[in-house]
Design a protein around this motif. Sequence first.
Motif, PDB file in Angstrom:
ATOM      1  N   GLN A  76      24.578  22.800  54.296  1.00 30.95           N
ATOM      2  CA  GLN A  76      23.696  23.835  53.753  1.00 30.95           C
ATOM      3  C   GLN A  76      24.031  24.131  52.303  1.00 30.95           C
ATOM      4  O   GLN A  76      23.141  24.348  51.473  1.00 30.95           O
ATOM      5  N   ALA A  77      25.337  24.109  51.987  1.00 28.84           N
ATOM      6  CA  ALA A  77      25.754  24.342  50.600  1.00 28.84           C
ATOM      7  C   ALA A  77      25.214  23.243  49.687  1.00 28.84           C
ATOM      8  O   ALA A  77      24.796  23.512  48.554  1.00 28.84           O
ATOM      9  N   ILE A  78      25.232  21.978  50.176  1.00 28.26           N
ATOM     10  CA  ILE A  78      24.687  20.867  49.384  1.00 28.26           C
ATOM     11  C   ILE A  78      23.197  21.062  49.163  1.00 28.26           C
ATOM     12  O   ILE A  78      22.682  20.872  48.048  1.00 28.26           O
ATOM     13  N   ILE A  79      22.490  21.458  50.223  1.00 26.79           N
ATOM     14  CA  ILE A  79      21.043  21.687  50.094  1.00 26.79           C
ATOM     15  C   ILE A  79      20.773  22.794  49.078  1.00 26.79           C
ATOM     16  O   ILE A  79      19.898  22.682  48.211  1.00 26.79           O
ATOM     17  N   ASP A  80      21.567  23.884  49.195  1.00 22.91           N
ATOM     18  CA  ASP A  80      21.375  24.991  48.252  1.00 22.91           C
ATOM     19  C   ASP A  80      21.657  24.540  46.819  1.00 22.91           C
ATOM     20  O   ASP A  80      20.928  24.909  45.880  1.00 22.91           O
ATOM     21  N   ALA A  81      22.725  23.726  46.635  1.00 21.64           N
ATOM     22  CA  ALA A  81      23.068  23.244  45.295  1.00 21.64           C
ATOM     23  C   ALA A  81      21.967  22.338  44.746  1.00 21.64           C
ATOM     24  O   ALA A  81      21.605  22.417  43.560  1.00 21.64           O
ATOM     25  N   GLU A  82      21.425  21.467  45.608  1.00 19.17           N
ATOM     26  CA  GLU A  82      20.343  20.585  45.164  1.00 19.17           C
ATOM     27  C   GLU A  82      19.111  21.391  44.774  1.00 19.17           C
ATOM     28  O   GLU A  82      18.418  21.071  43.787  1.00 19.17           O
ATOM     29  N   ALA A 112      15.756  23.494  40.480  1.00 17.72           N
ATOM     30  CA  ALA A 112      15.197  24.639  39.766  1.00 17.72           C
ATOM     31  C   ALA A 112      15.647  24.641  38.313  1.00 17.72           C
ATOM     32  O   ALA A 112      14.862  24.957  37.392  1.00 17.72           O
ATOM     33  N   ALA A 113      16.935  24.268  38.073  1.00 22.94           N
ATOM     34  CA  ALA A 113      17.442  24.209  36.697  1.00 22.94           C
ATOM     35  C   ALA A 113      16.726  23.129  35.899  1.00 22.94           C
ATOM     36  O   ALA A 113      16.402  23.315  34.716  1.00 22.94           O
ATOM     37  N   ARG A 114      16.495  21.989  36.550  1.00 23.02           N
ATOM     38  CA  ARG A 114      15.770  20.917  35.862  1.00 23.02           C
ATOM     39  C   ARG A 114      14.355  21.365  35.493  1.00 23.02           C
ATOM     40  O   ARG A 114      13.858  21.079  34.393  1.00 23.02           O
TER      41      ARG A 114
END
Length: 313
Positions: free
Chosen positions: A253-259, A264-266
């Motif tokens: 879930q942390a990986i999904i949130d980071a992606e 969003a940053a991109r």
Amino acid sequence: MSDSEGEPQGSDLERAIDEVYQAPLETFVAARTALAASLRTQKRTADAARVKALVKPTATAWAVNQAWFRDRAAFDALLDSAARERDAHKAFAETRATDVRAAAAERERAAAVVVEAALRALGRTPSADARFRIAGTIDALASSGVPADQTLGRLTRDLQATGLGALGGWAAAAAAADAGQAPAPRPTVVVRNPEPAPPTRAERQARERAERLAQAEARLATATEAAGRAAVVHADATEALDRARQESDAAAQAIIDAEQRLEAARAAAADRRRTLADATRQASEAELQRARATRELTRAEADVKESKDGARG
């Protein structure tokens, strides 16, 4: 069996364990599992492991446990009479005046009461084998005491008294049960320097049966204890697996949130680049407009000067 929040603590845990052994035999495993699960949810892993390793008693050992819980006075009377019988034998050996026969008869009567209490706990017509096992356990408790690996009220296996006298008593109890009679008390006669009598055929058969029974019970106890330890290991491994799965799910879930945050940053960076391009274009256009305005201003100033010079001439 618990404190104000329903959690077994200290001596309350001992009472909770006693309740597991007092419950009907067919519910033993379910009661043990429920108590261990309750302790595990409270993060009391050591207590949970202890409960999970509790050994389920044999049916006849369970019946003796019920006699201990339900008729403590009769059980205490048996243990007291057994102590008095031992004292009588000691006094006789020291040539002091004593009535060994009366002490033995008293113990036999007390044992018969406890045996009947245990048989009643079975809730059905006892077989000769059940009576044999229960009588043997009661005889062993009176003559030899409680084994180091057992606890009154929590017996897990049948016990055996030692000596031909004990074996003869068991055989008599089984024979009386087969005949539909209550077992008669066996007389105990103590003589000084008795000559050993050869065992009868019934005694030999009873001894062989008791030895086979003891070996089978020992194997059962060993296997049950091993199963209990394996259950504890399995429970711990299952708990560790659950924790690992939860940690893995959290990491995924942390990986999904980071992606999602990276995406969003991109997108925000792309928006800023477009905004910068628009601003640059607008600045270029403004610069062109300023240059044109400057040229027009210069021409206008020149025209004005020329007009002024013409007017003076």
